[in-house]
Design a protein around this motif. Structure first.
Motif, PDB file in Angstrom:
ATOM      1  N   PRO A 186       0.799  -1.232   0.000  1.00  0.00           N
ATOM      2  CA  PRO A 186       0.000   0.000   0.000  1.00  0.00           C
ATOM      3  C   PRO A 186       0.828   1.277   0.000  1.00  0.00           C
ATOM      4  CG  PRO A 186      -0.123  -1.117   2.129  1.00  0.00           C
ATOM      5  CD  PRO A 186       0.528  -2.065   1.189  1.00  0.00           C
ATOM      6  N   ASN A 187       2.084   1.212   0.448  1.00  0.00           N
ATOM      7  CA  ASN A 187       2.928   2.416   0.507  1.00  0.00           C
ATOM      8  C   ASN A 187       4.188   2.289  -0.342  1.00  0.00           C
ATOM      9  OD1 ASN A 187       1.905   1.926   3.711  1.00  0.00           O
ATOM     10  ND2 ASN A 187       1.360   3.867   2.739  1.00  0.00           N
ATOM     11  N   THR A 188       4.239   1.294  -1.215  1.00  0.00           N
ATOM     12  CA  THR A 188       5.469   1.018  -1.957  1.00  0.00           C
ATOM     13  C   THR A 188       5.889   2.188  -2.828  1.00  0.00           C
ATOM     14  OG1 THR A 188       5.001  -1.352  -1.986  1.00  0.00           O
ATOM     15  CG2 THR A 188       6.567  -0.533  -3.607  1.00  0.00           C
ATOM     16  N   ILE A 189       5.006   2.662  -3.670  1.00  0.00           N
ATOM     17  CA  ILE A 189       5.387   3.719  -4.608  1.00  0.00           C
ATOM     18  C   ILE A 189       5.646   5.023  -3.868  1.00  0.00           C
ATOM     19  CG2 ILE A 189       4.590   5.103  -6.565  1.00  0.00           C
ATOM     20  CD1 ILE A 189       3.179   2.634  -7.615  1.00  0.00           C
ATOM     21  N   GLU A 190       4.838   5.321  -2.844  1.00  0.00           N
ATOM     22  CA  GLU A 190       5.086   6.537  -2.065  1.00  0.00           C
ATOM     23  C   GLU A 190       6.451   6.473  -1.380  1.00  0.00           C
ATOM     24  OE1 GLU A 190       3.100   9.400   1.359  1.00  0.00           O
ATOM     25  OE2 GLU A 190       2.179   7.456   0.924  1.00  0.00           O
ATOM     26  N   THR A 191       6.833   5.293  -0.890  1.00  0.00           N
ATOM     27  CA  THR A 191       8.147   5.158  -0.253  1.00  0.00           C
ATOM     28  C   THR A 191       9.261   5.398  -1.261  1.00  0.00           C
ATOM     29  OG1 THR A 191       7.303   3.598   1.391  1.00  0.00           O
ATOM     30  CG2 THR A 191       9.679   3.605   0.998  1.00  0.00           C
ATOM     31  N   HIS A 192       9.112   4.868  -2.468  1.00  0.00           N
ATOM     32  CA  HIS A 192      10.128   5.123  -3.501  1.00  0.00           C
ATOM     33  C   HIS A 192      10.208   6.617  -3.810  1.00  0.00           C
ATOM     34  CE1 HIS A 192      11.782   1.269  -4.883  1.00  0.00           C
ATOM     35  NE2 HIS A 192      10.631   0.742  -4.529  1.00  0.00           N
ATOM     36  N   CYS A 193       9.073   7.279  -3.884  1.00  0.00           N
ATOM     37  CA  CYS A 193       9.088   8.729  -4.107  1.00  0.00           C
ATOM     38  C   CYS A 193       9.797   9.455  -2.966  1.00  0.00           C
ATOM     39  CB  CYS A 193       7.663   9.249  -4.250  1.00  0.00           C
ATOM     40  SG  CYS A 193       6.815   8.738  -5.747  1.00  0.00           S
ATOM     41  N   GLU A 194       9.537   9.010  -1.740  1.00  0.00           N
ATOM     42  CA  GLU A 194      10.156   9.654  -0.581  1.00  0.00           C
ATOM     43  C   GLU A 194      11.667   9.441  -0.576  1.00  0.00           C
ATOM     44  OE1 GLU A 194      10.173  12.102   2.681  1.00  0.00           O
ATOM     45  OE2 GLU A 194       8.513  11.633   1.324  1.00  0.00           O
TER      46      GLU A 194
END
Length: 399
Positions: A107-115
């Motif tokens: 659920p947070n994979t892409i947001e974590t990569h962005c971060e």
């Protein structure tokens, strides 16, 4: 964590595919339902004949994400470097997140990569790669040491895995893309790309919140040995990949993770991880992690061999200790390493049934004694001191 901050630059999800009509829709749906969906999906398809491109386009329309499918004619195998370069060339200017069409995103994979790229503009981003035990959902385990890597503060070229790697398009362009010298054979392209990036001042950042789940399936091309590409890598960098990777895992990553250190996700508490393993709920630890707590995964199959003497039962033990278990991922000061190595010796050198059973009985007696010690110690204490196997093995090896 404010998602708007992480979206300061657009993110393109890049997938490579070949005959993945059964799972590519799941990959796109999971990306779209995450806390930060991609701005664009680019899929490089290697001549699928099962309708993969059509499923991808229909699913992307359904979830409202622009999708570009690049259809390649089927002209050969192991062209993943060329396919990834095609995807990256068609990505938006911003973060390029590269995965496979048979992966489901957390659920947070892409947001974590962005971060990761918000905080480290010159970064190769990655996270754990988990494997569903069956199908496309449910219980899962970790592959190689990617979970342990994600909790270790530093990274080298072997940390990012090709199904879970991100970078800024500007870095990809500066590096000249993935090296086409690896085309035609399997593996190593993400390691070479990362090594080149590190030599230009980038850093390898792995975060426990940037995880993907791989859906298990038979390999399309059979046994995929990376030996040819490994030789190409070693010649290019005057390196020894297997040695360097082994030293990194054995001397740095494993002691850190086994001692109980757990890196907090960059996104903080919004990423749900359990306290024991630092993995999402539903995680089934592989044997090398189970052995950080108990010797039971070794004791139980030994018990079965002693009780039955069935050659099929012995074959299961042999497969476990000689092929399934990678001793590089066991802490050097732990009983599990010593006892695994002793089991390897016993099953390899004691040929008659009588010798084998006697050796296993003595091994089991010492292992049970150590198991009691393990229960009395802190679960994260891997410094157990002297392990009483030398006397036992001197007797066994004189048989």
């Amino acid at each position: 964590m404010n998602s708007v901050v992480s979206r300061s630059v657009p993110v393109t999800l890049v997938l490579v595919s070949y005959n993945k009509a059964d799972v590519v829709g799941l990959a796109i749906e999971s990306a779209a339902s995450g806390s930060v969906p991609p701005d664009l999906i680019v899929i490089s398809d290697d001549g699928s004949d099962d309708g993969t491109p059509e499923v991808a386009e229909e699913t992307a329309r359904k979830v409202g994400i622009t999708c570009c499918v690049i259809r390649h004619p089927r002209v050969g195998i192991y062209r993943i470097q060329a396919m990834r370069n095609t995807c990256a060339a068609n990505a938006l200017e911003g973060v390029v997140y590269l995965s496979d069409s048979d992966c489901v995103f957390g659920p947070n994979t892409i947001e974590t990569h962005c971060e990761i790229h918000q905080r480290f503009p010159m970064a190769i981003g990655t996270g754990p790669r988990f494997e569903y035990l069956a199908g496309t959902s449910g219980a899962f385990t970790s592959t190689f040491a990617t979970l342990e890597y994600s909790h270790f503060p530093d990274g080298i070229h072997c940390v990012p895995v090709g199904a879970n790697i991100s970078f800024r398009k500007s870095l990809w362009r500066e590096l000249g893309g993935f090296d086409r010298a690896f085309d035609g054979s399997y593996g190593m392209e993400e390691f070479e790309f990362t090594e080149r990036a590190l030599r230009e001042g980038a850093c390898a950042v792995s975060d426990p919140g940037a995880y993907v789940f791989h859906c298990p399936h038979p390999t399309v091309f059979g046994d995929r040995l990376p030996l040819r590409n490994m030789r190409v890598f070693n010649r290019k960098y005057e390196a020894d990949h297997l040695r360097d990777e082994g030293v990194f895992v054995r001397d740095r990553v494993t002691p850190w993770y086994w001692s109980g250190r757990r890196k907090a996700p960059l996104l903080g508490a919004q990423v749900e991880l359990d306290d024991e393993w630092g993995a999402p709920p539903g995680f089934v630890p592989p044997i090398h992690l189970q052995l950080s707590r108990t010797l039971k995964p070794l004791i139980e199959p030994v018990d079965r061999v002693i009780a039955s003497g069935d050659p099929k039962v012995l074959a299961v033990l042999d497969e476990l200790v000689h092929r399934t278990l990678d001793t590089r991922m066991l802490a050097q000061t732990s009983p599990s390493l010593v006892y695994a190595q002793e089991l390897q010796w016993i099953t390899q050198h004691l040929k008659t049934r009588k010798e084998l059973v006697e050796g296993l009985r003595e091994w089991r007696e010492c292992a049970i004694a150590i198991e009691r010690t393990l229960r009395a110690k802190s679960t994260h204490d891997v410094q157990f001191g002297a392990v009483p196997t030398a006397q036992m093995m001197s007797h066994v090896r004189s048989a």
